[in-house]
Design an enzyme around this catalytic site. Structure first.
Site, short mmCIF file in Angstrom:
data_model
loop_
_atom_site.label_atom_id
_atom_site.label_comp_id
_atom_site.label_asym_id
_atom_site.label_seq_id
_atom_site.Cartn_x
_atom_site.Cartn_y
_atom_site.Cartn_z
N SER A 99 -37.29 -78.01 23.66
CA SER A 99 -37.14 -79.30 22.99
C SER A 99 -37.62 -80.43 23.91
CB SER A 99 -35.65 -79.48 22.66
OG SER A 99 -35.46 -80.71 22.04
N GLY A 100 -38.49 -81.29 23.41
CA GLY A 100 -38.95 -82.44 24.18
C GLY A 100 -40.23 -82.19 24.95
N ARG A 124 -33.62 -86.98 11.46
CA ARG A 124 -33.72 -88.15 12.35
C ARG A 124 -34.23 -89.31 11.51
NH1 ARG A 124 -36.97 -84.45 16.60
NH2 ARG A 124 -35.18 -83.28 17.40
N ARG A 164 -37.26 -90.24 24.03
CA ARG A 164 -37.47 -90.09 22.58
C ARG A 164 -36.32 -90.74 21.82
NH1 ARG A 164 -38.36 -84.15 20.14
NH2 ARG A 164 -36.10 -84.04 20.30
N ARG A 190 -29.72 -79.10 24.74
CA ARG A 190 -31.14 -78.75 24.70
C ARG A 190 -31.66 -78.42 26.10
NH1 ARG A 190 -33.91 -80.65 19.70
NH2 ARG A 190 -32.20 -80.68 18.23
N ASP A 210 -48.58 -81.66 30.88
CA ASP A 210 -48.31 -82.70 31.89
C ASP A 210 -48.99 -83.96 31.39
OD1 ASP A 210 -47.92 -84.21 34.11
OD2 ASP A 210 -48.73 -82.77 35.55
N1 LIG Z 1 -36.94 -69.97 14.54
C1 LIG Z 1 -37.28 -71.19 14.11
N2 LIG Z 1 -37.23 -72.24 14.94
C2 LIG Z 1 -37.60 -73.44 14.46
C3 LIG Z 1 -38.04 -73.64 13.13
N3 LIG Z 1 -38.34 -74.95 12.95
C4 LIG Z 1 -38.11 -75.54 14.14
N4 LIG Z 1 -37.67 -74.65 15.05
C5 LIG Z 1 -37.35 -74.84 16.46
O1 LIG Z 1 -36.08 -75.44 16.55
C6 LIG Z 1 -36.02 -76.18 17.76
C7 LIG Z 1 -35.42 -77.54 17.48
O2 LIG Z 1 -36.27 -78.28 16.65
P1 LIG Z 1 -35.94 -79.81 16.34
O3 LIG Z 1 -34.53 -79.93 15.90
O4 LIG Z 1 -36.99 -80.32 15.42
O5 LIG Z 1 -36.01 -80.50 17.76
P2 LIG Z 1 -37.21 -80.75 18.77
O6 LIG Z 1 -37.86 -79.45 19.10
O7 LIG Z 1 -36.51 -81.33 19.93
O8 LIG Z 1 -38.15 -81.71 18.12
C8 LIG Z 1 -37.44 -76.22 18.30
O9 LIG Z 1 -37.53 -75.24 19.33
C9 LIG Z 1 -38.29 -75.80 17.15
O10 LIG Z 1 -39.47 -75.14 17.57
C10 LIG Z 1 -38.08 -72.49 12.26
O11 LIG Z 1 -38.45 -72.53 11.11
N5 LIG Z 1 -37.69 -71.31 12.81
N1 LIG Z 2 -47.67 -85.26 28.02
C1 LIG Z 2 -46.72 -86.13 27.73
N2 LIG Z 2 -46.40 -87.09 28.61
C2 LIG Z 2 -45.40 -87.98 28.35
N3 LIG Z 2 -44.69 -88.00 27.21
C3 LIG Z 2 -44.96 -87.06 26.30
C4 LIG Z 2 -45.97 -86.09 26.50
N4 LIG Z 2 -46.03 -85.28 25.43
C5 LIG Z 2 -45.07 -85.74 24.57
N5 LIG Z 2 -44.43 -86.80 25.08
C6 LIG Z 2 -43.31 -87.55 24.51
O1 LIG Z 2 -42.15 -86.73 24.71
C7 LIG Z 2 -41.25 -86.85 23.62
C8 LIG Z 2 -40.98 -85.46 23.07
O2 LIG Z 2 -42.15 -84.99 22.40
P1 LIG Z 2 -42.07 -84.17 21.06
O3 LIG Z 2 -43.43 -83.98 20.56
O4 LIG Z 2 -41.07 -84.81 20.14
O5 LIG Z 2 -41.45 -82.78 21.60
P2 LIG Z 2 -40.97 -81.46 20.85
O6 LIG Z 2 -41.57 -81.47 19.47
O7 LIG Z 2 -41.49 -80.35 21.69
O8 LIG Z 2 -39.49 -81.51 20.84
C9 LIG Z 2 -41.90 -87.78 22.61
O9 LIG Z 2 -41.32 -89.06 22.76
C10 LIG Z 2 -43.37 -87.79 23.01
O10 LIG Z 2 -43.99 -89.00 22.71
#
Ligand SMILES: Nc1nc2c(ncn2[C@@H]2O[C@H](COP(=O)(O)OP(=O)(O)O)[C@@H](O)[C@H]2O)c(=O)[nH]1
Ligand SMILES: Nc1ncnc2c1ncn2[C@@H]1O[C@H](COP(=O)(O)OP(=O)(O)O)[C@@H](O)[C@H]1O
Length: 386
Positions: A142-143, A173, A266, A277, A301
């Site tokens: 996550s992130g 969200r 974020r 997370r 990165d």
């Molecule tokens: N197994 C599984 N994981 C999912 C699915 N959709 C999202 N995820 C995972 O759930 C985790 C949390 O997702 P989310 O709540 O959107 O938070 P974020 O990854 O921090 O943006 C992430 O690792 C996603 O890749 C799905 O359909 N199946």
């Molecule tokens: N290479 C990077 N450098 C700095 N910030 C980033 C980078 N890639 C993503 N971010 C920022 O990090 C946060 C998490 O990214 P996000 O795409 O929501 O992650 P995920 O979907 O893996 O949870 C967002 O605010 C995004 O704009």
């Protein structure tokens, strides 16, 4: 269930010719001690073609759980047993994008689902000509930036990629839209749909349920786009065990400190959720690097550099112009025909008065993918035998 219509029994008593029957309505094929009767409409959904199983040893009929979106009923079908627990079903007199289907009755995906659901399972996938590209599974803590990278890709190539919209029990969200980012679902509803076999995979992640429905993958594939799945490592493991035949990419952060900073910046999670997370992130990264699931690891990165590496992996970069995906092509079959199997080829010979002696050859030697979704890679040749 009640007994099947007498018609089915007649077919069985009439016997089967070489595992291939060309009947005017329903069709049945025998695999081992079981006969699969394909015809009529599905018990619970009249829009789907029905499937019933007759076990010779117990002399019992059963209605399997049917996964995937199946073909709509039509006047007549040919059914041919293939290798790897698949039955090829050819619809007669149907549209070119609806003529070739595969019913998996004992594939790895079906065996896995049978174990999970504890019922007899069969699964449909539609046949697609040519080699549509593999779906892409992207995982990472996550992130780390998965969503950011996927958004960039979809924005730059909107006609090329489509996002598989997952279901989740977590709350939306503030910027997230239902049906676009996720299908936000009540836990009991999602659990029922999982038990009904509607999900390709599901997992409990950070205390919520997430899952990819079979339909969400089919919708993207049918639009002719390459499907992107953003799922966790557990989900990726399930997809790897399925016949989806995807490309697996894991995204790593440059450091745990940077991951924490991104999650905080974020601003979408509470402190408690951030801590959860981060705790899960270390195990996810370990599993991502060592599980053997992921063929590709990217380090996010510098965002632009990581995006370029992602495009390189997918074979799209500034040096090579994008040709787009091969269009999903239909398969036009003669209205009246017979179908014969010869090794990996199916010979389709036109019959009826207006016959022009044309024969169509379906080459199944390179098929890939399968249920749930699409069976890709059907080759097609027309031979004029006059
Ligand atoms: N197994 C599984 N994981 C999912 C699915 N959709 C999202 N995820 C995972 O759930 C985790 C949390 O997702 P989310 O709540 O959107 O938070 P974020 O990854 O921090 O943006 C992430 O690792 C996603 O890749 C799905 O359909 N199946
Ligand atoms: N290479 C990077 N450098 C700095 N910030 C980033 C980078 N890639 C993503 N971010 C920022 O990090 C946060 C998490 O990214 P996000 O795409 O929501 O992650 P995920 O979907 O893996 O949870 C967002 O605010 C995004 O704009």
């Amino acid at each position: 269930m009640g007994g099947p219509p007498a018609l089915f029994v007649d077919h069985l008593e009439n016997g089967h010719t070489n595992g291939c029957l060309l009947k005017s309505q329903d069709t049945s094929v025998q695999i081992g001690d079981r006969s699969f009767v394909i015809g009529g409409s599905h018990e619970e959904n009249p829009l789907f073609l029905g499937v019933q199983i007759h076990d010779k040893i117990t002399n019992k009929w059963s209605s399997p759980t049917v996964l995937g979106t199946g073909p709509m009923p039509c006047k007549a079908y040919s059914a041919i047993v293939l290798k790897q627990g698949r039955i090829l079903v050819i619809k007669k007199d149907s549209a070119s994008d609806d003529s070739i289907w595969f019913l998996e009755v004992d594939s790895p995906f079906v065996r896995e689902q049978r174990k999970l659901l504890g019922t007899e399972v069969v699964a449909w996938s539609k046949g697609v000509r040519g080699n549509a590209e593999k779906p892409i599974v992207i995982s990472g803590p996550s992130g780390v930036g998965k969503g950011t990278l996927i958004t960039m890709l979809m924005k730059e190539f909107p006609s090329m990629f489509g996002f598989s919209v997952s279901h989740t029990t977590r709350s939306p969200r503030c910027m997230e839209k239902n049906g676009v980012h996720y299908h936000f679902t009540e836990k009991n509803v999602m659990e029922k749909e999982i038990n009904d076999g509607k999900f390709l995979e599901f997992a409990s992640v950070h205390g919520n349920l997430y899952g990819t429905s079979i339909e969400s993958v089919e919708v993207v594939t049918d639009s002719g786009k390459r499907c992107i799945l953003d799922i966790d490592v557990q989900g990726a493991r399930s997809v790897k065990a399925s016949s989806l035949d995807a490309m697996f990419i894991f995204v790593c952060p440059p450091s745990m400190k940077e991951l924490e900073d991104r999650l905080r910046a974020r601003g979408t999670e509470t402190e408690e959720q951030i801590q959860k997370r981060l705790r899960n992130a270390e195990a996810e990264i370990r599993a991502g690097k060592s599980s053997g699931i992921f063929g590709h690891i990217l380090y996010n990165d510098n965002l632009e550099e990581c995006y370029k590496s992602l495009k390189d992996l997918l074979g799209i970069n500034d040096d090579a112009p994008v040709n787009g995906l091969e269009a999903v092509e239909g398969i036009n079959l003669p209205k009246e025909h017979t179908a014969t199997k010869m090794e990996d080829k199916i010979l389709i010979q036109e019959t009826g008065e207006a016959t022009k002696n044309n024969m169509i050859v379906l080459d199944l030697s390179s098929i890939n993918g399968g249920a749930p979704g699409r069976t890709r890679g059907i080759g097609l040749d027309t031979v004029n035998s006059s």
